[in-house]
Design a protein around this motif. Sequence first.
Motif, PDB file in Angstrom:
ATOM      1  N   ARG A 241      73.763  57.162  44.340  1.00 52.15           N
ATOM      2  CA  ARG A 241      72.541  56.513  43.832  1.00 52.15           C
ATOM      3  C   ARG A 241      71.374  56.772  44.784  1.00 52.15           C
ATOM      4  N   GLY A 242      71.607  56.654  46.099  1.00 59.43           N
ATOM      5  CA  GLY A 242      70.537  56.875  47.071  1.00 59.43           C
ATOM      6  C   GLY A 242      69.969  58.275  46.994  1.00 59.43           C
ATOM      7  N   ILE A 243      70.853  59.247  46.850  1.00 60.31           N
ATOM      8  CA  ILE A 243      70.412  60.643  46.774  1.00 60.31           C
ATOM      9  C   ILE A 243      69.653  60.891  45.476  1.00 60.31           C
ATOM     10  N   VAL A 244      70.171  60.414  44.372  1.00 62.11           N
ATOM     11  CA  VAL A 244      69.511  60.609  43.073  1.00 62.11           C
ATOM     12  C   VAL A 244      68.147  59.915  43.054  1.00 62.11           C
ATOM     13  N   GLU A 245      68.087  58.689  43.577  1.00 60.59           N
ATOM     14  CA  GLU A 245      66.818  57.949  43.584  1.00 60.59           C
ATOM     15  C   GLU A 245      65.789  58.570  44.523  1.00 60.59           C
ATOM     16  N   ALA A 246      66.237  59.338  45.505  1.00 59.98           N
ATOM     17  CA  ALA A 246      65.316  59.965  46.457  1.00 59.98           C
ATOM     18  C   ALA A 246      64.914  61.374  46.030  1.00 59.98           C
ATOM     19  N   ALA A 247      65.159  61.738  44.791  1.00 57.56           N
ATOM     20  CA  ALA A 247      64.897  63.105  44.322  1.00 57.56           C
ATOM     21  C   ALA A 247      63.468  63.564  44.601  1.00 57.56           C
ATOM     22  N   ALA A 248      62.486  62.722  44.351  1.00 53.69           N
ATOM     23  CA  ALA A 248      61.089  63.120  44.567  1.00 53.69           C
ATOM     24  C   ALA A 248      60.842  63.431  46.041  1.00 53.69           C
ATOM     25  N   TYR A 249      61.384  62.602  46.917  1.00 54.34           N
ATOM     26  CA  TYR A 249      61.251  62.845  48.360  1.00 54.34           C
ATOM     27  C   TYR A 249      61.982  64.130  48.745  1.00 54.34           C
ATOM     28  N   LEU A 250      63.189  64.298  48.250  1.00 53.24           N
ATOM     29  CA  LEU A 250      63.981  65.467  48.604  1.00 53.24           C
ATOM     30  C   LEU A 250      63.364  66.761  48.083  1.00 53.24           C
ATOM     31  N   ASP A 251      62.571  66.671  47.022  1.00 51.89           N
ATOM     32  CA  ASP A 251      61.873  67.858  46.508  1.00 51.89           C
ATOM     33  C   ASP A 251      60.858  68.387  47.516  1.00 51.89           C
ATOM     34  N   VAL A 252      60.194  67.496  48.239  1.00 53.32           N
ATOM     35  CA  VAL A 252      59.139  67.924  49.165  1.00 53.32           C
ATOM     36  C   VAL A 252      59.581  67.946  50.623  1.00 53.32           C
ATOM     37  N   ALA A 253      60.665  67.257  50.960  1.00 46.98           N
ATOM     38  CA  ALA A 253      61.098  67.154  52.361  1.00 46.98           C
ATOM     39  C   ALA A 253      61.279  68.507  53.047  1.00 46.98           C
ATOM     40  N   PRO A 254      61.911  69.498  52.423  1.00 43.52           N
ATOM     41  CA  PRO A 254      62.082  70.776  53.126  1.00 43.52           C
ATOM     42  C   PRO A 254      60.760  71.444  53.497  1.00 43.52           C
ATOM     43  N   THR A 255      59.728  71.214  52.725  1.00 42.92           N
ATOM     44  CA  THR A 255      58.418  71.786  53.045  1.00 42.92           C
ATOM     45  C   THR A 255      57.753  71.006  54.177  1.00 42.92           C
ATOM     46  N   VAL A 256      57.884  69.700  54.141  1.00 42.66           N
ATOM     47  CA  VAL A 256      57.234  68.844  55.137  1.00 42.66           C
ATOM     48  C   VAL A 256      57.900  68.979  56.497  1.00 42.66           C
ATOM     49  N   VAL A 257      59.206  69.094  56.530  1.00 41.09           N
ATOM     50  CA  VAL A 257      59.935  69.115  57.796  1.00 41.09           C
ATOM     51  C   VAL A 257      60.615  70.464  58.049  1.00 41.09           C
ATOM     52  N   ARG A 258      60.039  71.511  57.553  1.00 40.00           N
ATOM     53  CA  ARG A 258      60.624  72.847  57.701  1.00 40.00           C
ATOM     54  C   ARG A 258      60.766  73.206  59.184  1.00 40.00           C
ATOM     55  N   VAL A 259      61.879  73.784  59.523  1.00 38.43           N
ATOM     56  CA  VAL A 259      62.146  74.235  60.883  1.00 38.43           C
ATOM     57  C   VAL A 259      61.652  75.667  61.011  1.00 38.43           C
ATOM     58  N   ALA A 260      60.869  75.918  62.049  1.00 32.67           N
ATOM     59  CA  ALA A 260      60.380  77.271  62.295  1.00 32.67           C
ATOM     60  C   ALA A 260      61.537  78.131  62.795  1.00 32.67           C
ATOM     61  N   THR A 261      61.809  79.213  62.098  1.00 37.87           N
ATOM     62  CA  THR A 261      62.899  80.106  62.494  1.00 37.87           C
ATOM     63  C   THR A 261      62.398  81.448  63.010  1.00 37.87           C
ATOM     64  N   ASP A 262      61.081  81.627  63.027  1.00 32.13           N
ATOM     65  CA  ASP A 262      60.517  82.912  63.421  1.00 32.13           C
ATOM     66  C   ASP A 262      59.756  82.841  64.744  1.00 32.13           C
ATOM     67  N   VAL A 263      60.051  81.830  65.554  1.00 33.62           N
ATOM     68  CA  VAL A 263      59.367  81.659  66.828  1.00 33.62           C
ATOM     69  C   VAL A 263      60.189  82.322  67.922  1.00 33.62           C
ATOM     70  N   PRO A 264      59.586  83.247  68.670  1.00 29.97           N
ATOM     71  CA  PRO A 264      60.340  83.868  69.757  1.00 29.97           C
ATOM     72  C   PRO A 264      60.601  82.843  70.868  1.00 29.97           C
ATOM     73  N   LEU A 265      61.820  82.847  71.366  1.00 29.72           N
ATOM     74  CA  LEU A 265      62.198  81.912  72.423  1.00 29.72           C
ATOM     75  C   LEU A 265      62.444  82.664  73.718  1.00 29.72           C
ATOM     76  N   PRO A 266      62.082  82.059  74.840  1.00 27.55           N
ATOM     77  CA  PRO A 266      62.370  82.706  76.124  1.00 27.55           C
ATOM     78  C   PRO A 266      63.876  82.624  76.412  1.00 27.55           C
ATOM     79  N   GLU A 267      64.343  83.388  77.362  1.00 24.43           N
ATOM     80  CA  GLU A 267      65.736  83.301  77.781  1.00 24.43           C
ATOM     81  C   GLU A 267      65.997  81.886  78.278  1.00 24.43           C
TER      82      GLU A 267
END
Length: 102
Positions: free
Chosen positions: A39-65
Motif C-alpha cells: 500500500r505504501g509503495i502504491v500510494e507513493a506512486a506520484a513521488y516515486l515517478d519524480v524521485a529518480p530525477t530529483v535525487v539522481r546520483v551523478a555517475t559521470d564525475v571523475p574521482l581522484p585515486e
Amino acid sequence: MKGIGEKTAAQLITEYGDLAGVRAAAEDPASRLTPAKRRGIVEAAAYLDVAPTVVRVATDVPLPEFDPALPAGPRDPAALDALVKRWGLTGAVGRLLPVLER
C-alpha cells in the motif's frame, strides 16, 4: 515515503534489484510484500515517478585515486557527535558505527 524508512527501502532494493523492481512487486499480488508495504509503495506512486530525477546520483564525475577501505571509526569523534546532535543523526550514525568497527 510514508511507512517505509531507509532500512526497509534498502532491503526492498536488495530484494527486488531497483526501484522498478520494487514497484513491480507492489503491483504483483504474488510478491512477498506485506499489505502495508504494498500500500505504501502504491500510494507513493506520484513521488516515486519524480524521485529518480530529483535525487539522481551523478555517475559521470571523475574521482581522484582513493582508498575504498572503510575506516575503523570516526576520525574526529567530537565533531561527529556535534553533527549528530545538530542534525538529529542518532539513528543513522548509531547503525554506521558498529559496521565500521567490524
